[in-house]
Design an enzyme around this catalytic site. Structure first.
Site, PDB file in Angstrom:
ATOM      1  N   GLU A  52       0.855  -1.187   0.000  1.00 30.30           N
ATOM      2  CA  GLU A  52       0.000   0.000   0.000  1.00 30.30           C
ATOM      3  C   GLU A  52       0.890   1.235   0.000  1.00 30.30           C
ATOM      4  OE1 GLU A  52      -3.288   2.042   2.971  1.00 30.30           O
ATOM      5  OE2 GLU A  52      -2.911  -0.115   3.125  1.00 30.30           O
ATOM      6  N   ASP A  63      -4.956   9.885   9.185  1.00 32.35           N
ATOM      7  CA  ASP A  63      -3.595   9.488   9.535  1.00 32.35           C
ATOM      8  C   ASP A  63      -3.254   9.832  10.978  1.00 32.35           C
ATOM      9  OD1 ASP A  63      -3.344   8.683   6.956  1.00 32.35           O
ATOM     10  OD2 ASP A  63      -2.100  10.367   6.298  1.00 32.35           O
TER      11      ASP A  63
END
Length: 260
Positions: A52, A63
Site C-alpha cells: 500500500e 492518519d
C-alpha cells in the site's frame, strides 16, 4: 475486470498463508522518490502480499502522528501525486500495488486522467478513506472494465445493512478497520472486534484484511485467526524512517509467512 488484486491475494490464501500488506509513504526516504523502488524491492524480498503506497496530503484526516509526519517529510521534498504516478510508470513491480489517497489530490489531478495514468503502472487497487460510499460515483464510472479495484473500509460502527451493501459492492479486498479513529492507535480493541471480523470474513467473497493499530506479533496472530490477514502502516513507516530494517524485516517476515 478488477481481478488481479483479488486473484493474487486468493492464491496466497490457497497456500494456507496469512496475507500481509505493508503501508509506505511515497517520498518518505532519504532519496525522496528516488528511493521508492528501493523500499518496494526490500518489502517484496520479505514476501509481502501487496504494498500500500500512501500519497502525502496537507490535511490527512485518517492518519495518525507517525504517518502524518511521514507525509510532511515527503511534501517538504516536493512529492506530488503527479510525480508519484510518473515514478510508478517507470517500472513494474513483483506484487500488486494499492494507492491510499485522499480524494482532494485526485480531484485536483483530474479523476479520469488519474485512472488512465495508473493503467501504465502496477497499481491494482485504490483506497480513498474520505470518499463516502454514496459519493463513489465521482470515480466508479471511470473504473468500469478496468483492472483497478476500489477497496472499501468497513469499521466497527458500520451497521449490518451497510456492511452487507459495502461488501456486496467490494472489489480487491475488504479493509476491516480494527480501531475507530486514526491510524497508528494501538491496544484498546473493542470486545466485539473478533466477532465483527469473523462475520465480515464469512460474508465476503473476497479477502478481508485487518488494519489500523496492528503493531505486534500477537496482533498478527490474532487477526489471522479471525480474518485473512493484516495491513500494517505506522510500525513499518516508523521502522523504515529510523533505519530499523532488521527489526521490521523480522516483523514483516513473520506476517508474510504466517501459516494458517
Amino acid at each position: 475486470m478488477t481481478k488481479t488484486l483479488t486473484k493474487h491475494l486468493q492464491a496466497i490464501k490457497a497456500e494456507g498463508k496469512g496475507l500481509f500488506i505493508p503501508y509506505i509513504m511515497a517520498g518518505d526516504h532519504d532519496k525522496g522518490l528516488d528511493g521508492l523502488f528501493d523500499t518496494i524491492s526490500f518489502l517484496e524480498a520479505q514476501g509481502v502480499s501487496a504494498i500500500e503506497i500512501g500519497i502525502p496530503w496537507s490535511d490527512p484526516v485518517a492518519d495518525g502522528p507517525v504517518i502524518e509526519l511521514a507525509g510532511q517529510r515527503s511534501l517538504v521534498k516536493g512529492t506530488s501525486l503527479a510525480s508519484i504516478i510518473a515514478r510508478l510508470q517507470e517500472k513494474k513491480t513483483q506484487v500488486p500495488l494499492v494507492i491510499m489517497t485522499y480524494f482532494n489530490p485526485v480531484f485536483q489531478y483530474g479523476v479520469e486522467t488519474f485512472v488512465a495514468d495508473l493503467q501504465n503502472t502496477s497499481v491494482k487497487g485504490l483506497i480513498i478513506p474520505d470518499l463516502p460510499h454514496e459519493q463513489e460515483s465521482f470515480i466508479k464510472p471511470y473504473l468500469e472494465n478496468l483492472d483497478l479495484a476500489l477497496v472499501p473500509l468497513v469499521s466497527l460502527t458500520t451497521g449490518l445493512e451497510r456492511q452487507k451493501e459495502l461488501i456486496e459492492d467490494a472489489r480487491g479486498f475488504v479493509y476491516a478497520v480494527a480501531i475507530n479513529g486514526v491510524t497508528g492507535k494501538t491496544g484498546n480493541y473493542r470486545d466485539d472486534l473478533d466477532k465483527h471480523l469473523k462475520h465480515l470474513t464469512e460474508i465476503a467473497q473476497i479477502p478481508v484484511l485487518t488494519g489500523f493499530g496492528v503493531s505486534t506479533l500477537a496482533d498478527i496472530k490474532r487477526f489471522n485467526q479471525v480474518s485473512d490477514g493484516v495491513i500494517v502502516g505506522s510500525k513499518i513507516v516508523k521502522g523504515l524512517h529510523e533505519g530499523m530494517q532488521e527489526e521490521i524485516k523480522d516483523f514483516i517476515y513473520a506476517g508474510s509467512h504466517y501459516q494458517k
